[in-house]
Scaffold this motif. Structure first.
Motif, PDB file in Angstrom:
ATOM      1  N   LYS A   4       0.826  -1.201   0.000  1.00  0.00           N
ATOM      2  CA  LYS A   4       0.000   0.000   0.000  1.00  0.00           C
ATOM      3  C   LYS A   4       0.867   1.261   0.000  1.00  0.00           C
ATOM      4  N   LEU A   5       0.189   2.375  -0.198  1.00  0.00           N
ATOM      5  CA  LEU A   5       0.827   3.687  -0.145  1.00  0.00           C
ATOM      6  C   LEU A   5       0.230   4.482   1.012  1.00  0.00           C
ATOM      7  N   LEU A  22      -2.380   0.648  -4.664  1.00  0.00           N
ATOM      8  CA  LEU A  22      -1.519   1.144  -5.744  1.00  0.00           C
ATOM      9  C   LEU A  22      -2.327   1.716  -6.907  1.00  0.00           C
ATOM     10  N   PHE A  65       4.001  -1.390   3.354  1.00  0.00           N
ATOM     11  CA  PHE A  65       3.993  -0.114   2.634  1.00  0.00           C
ATOM     12  C   PHE A  65       5.167   0.038   1.680  1.00  0.00           C
ATOM     13  N   ALA A 314       0.108  10.229  -1.682  1.00  0.00           N
ATOM     14  CA  ALA A 314       0.350   8.787  -1.813  1.00  0.00           C
ATOM     15  C   ALA A 314       1.026   8.484  -3.149  1.00  0.00           C
ATOM     16  N   SER A 315       0.621   9.223  -4.189  1.00  0.00           N
ATOM     17  CA  SER A 315       1.213   8.958  -5.515  1.00  0.00           C
ATOM     18  C   SER A 315       2.702   9.258  -5.524  1.00  0.00           C
ATOM     19  N   ALA A 317       4.668   8.514  -3.253  1.00  0.00           N
ATOM     20  CA  ALA A 317       5.336   7.347  -2.660  1.00  0.00           C
ATOM     21  C   ALA A 317       5.460   6.201  -3.644  1.00  0.00           C
ATOM     22  N   SER A 318       4.712   6.249  -4.736  1.00  0.00           N
ATOM     23  CA  SER A 318       4.762   5.122  -5.681  1.00  0.00           C
ATOM     24  C   SER A 318       6.103   5.063  -6.410  1.00  0.00           C
TER      25      SER A 318
END
Lengths: 321, 321
Positions: A4-5, A22, A65, A314-315, A317-318
């Motif tokens: 997950k993010l 994701l 994560f 969150a994006s 962190a991808s």
């Protein structure tokens, strides 16, 4: 279980958190108050404590994560993962963030400016429909923005890319802006800008109008009051909304003549006026955009509301995937 | 022997060729006339023949080249490597280019729009100093441009990215543009635009001026005449150059408020005015740019002249390395 993010949207009033898949779907979200006392020294420890508490609550550990992303006000240093001059957090001096969160949580951390992060969110799962070329304009207390071109968030040479609010829309005799220039988009299209424009236009308006009467009477008038009155048929208020549409349409056309994005997405509090504002922006956009541009670039209203920040964070962190 | 790049700059009068090192140094260059007769059907065969002739002359074969790049007028389809609507070549219909050159030479081929390619050239080894964020503005018969942001040439959703000449600089009462809009930068800053602006300003100018007298007399006046007269102290001509600087400075500031590039590079015939024009653009740029932007984005004059096209075209070919 798939990884997950984690997205964090740091604001002057609240800190919002989200756990996302994701694909950008929010699985859990929560918020805490922002404690800006004592030079904002409690903010990072509060974030760490809240993350540890929630991860324990949900039975999640660092291996669940891919990374943590954060959007922050102020001048963000993406490499050192620090923030300087975030005055609404009482962070005048440089504040360590990434080093502390990575040490405490053991999860890779990325940070960017809050307007950029909201742009990433709207581009990813909002009105931008994951297109590689999207420009986000947020109309709030100020006017901010984020530019995504050929799939990259554009920071520019000194991180001042996306200063959409400071596009000059009145080159002569514009209103003074907090940045020191005159005629910036922000002076006529932010929440306070709309009211300033109304006050100016009220001076020469001669018809009947409850909004003009309220302004002349010294009553407090908000941008929301002006939009509501316009929708209810107040012709003075309508002329103000029309002029706001003119300025935003001009700025949008000039952005699109330079970048030809798939869409220009309008967000922030003032965008709550929705289609009533959008079609006026579009009308002037179509007047001022280059023929190929007006056929291909769309004017849209943002779709994610307050969630744009945690989704865009969150994006960020991808990148650790 | 190390591999090389081949760059082709296709224009309505000449076709320029260059053999470059991977560092962007021109080792050989030559040019042939563009034969636009019979719907331009000789152009591609002429290019093939010239390439074969020169490669034999220099003792080079296909294994010496990483790739061939080309800049072309018209609407370029980068995927199919074709061009449509290049009217100065008499190519109204879609013209096959890449498939023919790749078959005849056996070397990978890439193509892009000529203004974009010139931008790549200036960015690579010219005034852009290989920075990832550079905007190129070319002032010629028209006003064109190319945007390089975060290392990528920005085409946008329909290939209309970089239409710098169609940024609106006079939202009300602007001159009509060939694109159908009014008030585009091109109407006041191209070679013909400068003269149009001078004619308009001559109507209300009351002092002594040889340029104004020539205009009033119906003599042919060029943009070069106006710049020359301004440098020699003609105060009417000077006021025209000042106004051109105002428009270009305004457009440059708005580009930079959106993208914060390292530099905005001014090229094309009108830029031959050099520092005399540059410092006026910069003066208005500094007036209209956001504080962080004015500290970091520079206004520069292009350095490569006519070689920008072959150098930028060659840089397209480096993608095959």
């Amino acid at each position: 279980m798939s990884q997950k993010l984690l997205g964090i949207d740091l604001g002057g009033t609240t800190i919002k958190f989200g756990i996302l898949t994701l694909d950008g779907e929010i699985q859990e979200k929560w918020a805490i108050d922002t404690n800006i006392l004592e030079d904002g020294r409690h903010i990072v420890p509060d974030i760490v404590a809240s993350l540890k508490h929630r991860l324990a609550l949900y039975g999640l550990s660092k291996s669940d994560f891919i990374g943590i992303g954060m959007g922050s006000p102020g001048a963000v240093d993406r490499d050192s993962k620090t923030v300087t001059g975030a005055f609404n957090l009482n962070w005048a001096k440089t504040q360590e963030i990434g080093s502390i969160i990575e040490k405490e949580l053991g999860i890779p951390f990325a940070i960017d400016n809050d307007a950029n992060v909201a742009a990433l969110g709207e581009r990813w799962v909002g009105a931008g429909a994951n297109n590689p070329d999207v420009v986000f304009v947020t109309l709030g207390t100020g006017v901010g923005g984020g530019v995504i071109a050929d799939g990259s968030l554009i920071h520019g040479v000194a991180g001042a890319g996306g200063e959409i609010g400071h596009i000059i829309v009145e080159a002569e005799n514009g209103f003074p802006c907090t940045c020191g220039n005159e005629g910036c988009l922000e002076t006529v299209a932010s929440a306070t800008g709309v009211v300033r424009l109304a006050r100016y236009m009220a001076e020469s308006y001669e018809g009947d109008s409850a909004v003009k009467a309220a302004i002349d009477n010294g009553d407090e008038v908000t941008s929301k009051d002006i939009f509501t009155a316009a929708e209810e048929g107040d012709s003075f208020a309508d002329s103000v909304v029309e002029k706001v549409g003119f300025y935003l349409g001009l700025a949008a056309a000039n952005i699109a003549n330079i970048l030809n994005p798939d869409s220009i997405v309008i967000g922030g509090g003032v965008s709550a006026a929705g289609e009533f504002l959008r079609y006026r922006i579009e009308t002037y956009f179509l007047k001022f955009a280059f023929p190929q541009v007006k056929k291909s670039t769309k004017i849209k209203i943002a779709e994610l509301g307050n969630d744009a920040g945690i989704i865009g964070a969150a994006s960020l962190a991808s990148q650790f995937a």
